[in-house]
Design a protein around this motif. Sequence first.
Motif, PDB file in Angstrom:
ATOM      1  N   ILE A  91      34.269 -73.983 -80.808  1.00  9.44           N
ATOM      2  CA  ILE A  91      34.611 -72.868 -81.681  1.00  9.44           C
ATOM      3  C   ILE A  91      34.343 -73.310 -83.115  1.00  9.44           C
ATOM      4  O   ILE A  91      34.995 -74.219 -83.630  1.00  9.44           O
ATOM      5  CB  ILE A  91      36.078 -72.453 -81.492  1.00  9.44           C
ATOM      6  CG1 ILE A  91      36.339 -72.116 -80.019  1.00  9.44           C
ATOM      7  CG2 ILE A  91      36.407 -71.263 -82.392  1.00  9.44           C
ATOM      8  CD1 ILE A  91      37.797 -71.962 -79.665  1.00  9.44           C
ATOM      9  N   VAL A  92      33.355 -72.690 -83.724  1.00 14.39           N
ATOM     10  CA  VAL A  92      32.944 -73.039 -85.078  1.00 14.39           C
ATOM     11  C   VAL A  92      33.959 -72.460 -86.053  1.00 14.39           C
ATOM     12  O   VAL A  92      34.303 -71.278 -85.975  1.00 14.39           O
ATOM     13  CB  VAL A  92      31.527 -72.500 -85.373  1.00 14.39           C
ATOM     14  CG1 VAL A  92      31.117 -72.810 -86.804  1.00 14.39           C
ATOM     15  CG2 VAL A  92      30.531 -73.063 -84.375  1.00 14.39           C
ATOM     16  N   VAL A 105      38.168 -68.722 -90.601  1.00 16.78           N
ATOM     17  CA  VAL A 105      38.028 -67.776 -89.500  1.00 16.78           C
ATOM     18  C   VAL A 105      39.438 -67.424 -89.034  1.00 16.78           C
ATOM     19  O   VAL A 105      40.262 -68.302 -88.813  1.00 16.78           O
ATOM     20  CB  VAL A 105      37.213 -68.394 -88.344  1.00 16.78           C
ATOM     21  CG1 VAL A 105      37.261 -67.513 -87.108  1.00 16.78           C
ATOM     22  CG2 VAL A 105      35.776 -68.624 -88.779  1.00 16.78           C
ATOM     23  N   LYS A 161      32.749 -64.514 -87.726  1.00 14.13           N
ATOM     24  CA  LYS A 161      32.581 -64.334 -89.164  1.00 14.13           C
ATOM     25  C   LYS A 161      33.824 -64.836 -89.887  1.00 14.13           C
ATOM     26  O   LYS A 161      34.937 -64.677 -89.415  1.00 14.13           O
ATOM     27  CB  LYS A 161      32.360 -62.859 -89.496  1.00 14.13           C
ATOM     28  CG  LYS A 161      31.042 -62.326 -89.017  1.00 14.13           C
ATOM     29  CD  LYS A 161      30.888 -60.874 -89.400  1.00 14.13           C
ATOM     30  CE  LYS A 161      29.581 -60.323 -88.852  1.00 14.13           C
ATOM     31  NZ  LYS A 161      29.452 -58.880 -89.114  1.00 14.13           N
ATOM     32  N   ALA A 162      33.612 -65.427 -91.031  1.00 11.76           N
ATOM     33  CA  ALA A 162      34.713 -65.932 -91.856  1.00 11.76           C
ATOM     34  C   ALA A 162      35.169 -64.870 -92.852  1.00 11.76           C
ATOM     35  O   ALA A 162      34.440 -63.931 -93.157  1.00 11.76           O
ATOM     36  CB  ALA A 162      34.271 -67.188 -92.595  1.00 11.76           C
ATOM     37  N   GLY A 200      35.643 -72.125 -90.196  1.00 10.73           N
ATOM     38  CA  GLY A 200      35.191 -71.729 -91.518  1.00 10.73           C
ATOM     39  C   GLY A 200      34.679 -72.915 -92.312  1.00 10.73           C
ATOM     40  O   GLY A 200      34.818 -74.075 -91.913  1.00 10.73           O
ATOM     41  N   GLY A 209      36.747 -76.210 -84.546  1.00 14.82           N
ATOM     42  CA  GLY A 209      36.284 -76.519 -85.887  1.00 14.82           C
ATOM     43  C   GLY A 209      37.441 -76.472 -86.871  1.00 14.82           C
ATOM     44  O   GLY A 209      38.592 -76.239 -86.501  1.00 14.82           O
ATOM     45  N   GLN A 219      28.674 -72.435 -77.761  1.00 13.01           N
ATOM     46  CA  GLN A 219      29.085 -72.454 -79.164  1.00 13.01           C
ATOM     47  C   GLN A 219      29.422 -71.038 -79.606  1.00 13.01           C
ATOM     48  O   GLN A 219      28.594 -70.143 -79.501  1.00 13.01           O
ATOM     49  CB  GLN A 219      27.999 -73.041 -80.050  1.00 13.01           C
ATOM     50  CG  GLN A 219      28.439 -73.178 -81.491  1.00 13.01           C
ATOM     51  CD  GLN A 219      27.500 -74.039 -82.310  1.00 13.01           C
ATOM     52  OE1 GLN A 219      27.184 -75.147 -81.918  1.00 13.01           O
ATOM     53  NE2 GLN A 219      27.060 -73.514 -83.429  1.00 13.01           N
ATOM     54  N   ILE A 220      30.646 -70.857 -80.114  1.00 14.81           N
ATOM     55  CA  ILE A 220      31.118 -69.535 -80.523  1.00 14.81           C
ATOM     56  C   ILE A 220      31.357 -69.544 -82.029  1.00 14.81           C
ATOM     57  O   ILE A 220      32.138 -70.340 -82.539  1.00 14.81           O
ATOM     58  CB  ILE A 220      32.411 -69.159 -79.777  1.00 14.81           C
ATOM     59  CG1 ILE A 220      32.161 -69.179 -78.261  1.00 14.81           C
ATOM     60  CG2 ILE A 220      32.912 -67.801 -80.236  1.00 14.81           C
ATOM     61  CD1 ILE A 220      33.398 -68.978 -77.422  1.00 14.81           C
ATOM     62  N   SER A 221      30.682 -68.637 -82.723  1.00 21.47           N
ATOM     63  CA  SER A 221      30.812 -68.520 -84.180  1.00 21.47           C
ATOM     64  C   SER A 221      31.323 -67.126 -84.532  1.00 21.47           C
ATOM     65  O   SER A 221      30.690 -66.125 -84.194  1.00 21.47           O
ATOM     66  CB  SER A 221      29.458 -68.737 -84.862  1.00 21.47           C
ATOM     67  OG  SER A 221      28.977 -70.020 -84.603  1.00 21.47           O
TER      68      SER A 221
END
Length: 88
Positions: free
Chosen positions: A29-30, A39, A62-63, A32, A12, A58-60
């Motif tokens: 990979i998600v 991120v 925290k930003a 920010g 991302g 899908q891996i998120s």
Amino acid sequence: TFGNNCGYITLGNYLRYLTVNDSVQYVIIVGGASFSSYVQNAQILNGTSGSNSSNRLQISFKANVKYCQFAAKNSSGILKVWTPADLV
């Protein structure tokens, strides 16, 4: 930074200081939301993978955090994202 045998990874936007260890495949990979909401300091551990190109993991993370974050599958095969210092 990418380890050995990595592939089929979609990144991302607004990611920095990311480490993808060995044999990570079929993941998304998600990132920010913006330049001011990125991120960082994230690490995906060895062997964390989706099944195939049609079933990506899908891996998120925290930003806007300054601490280290990790992602991996547990012994049951479930994706977990955590901060090690929170566990003590």
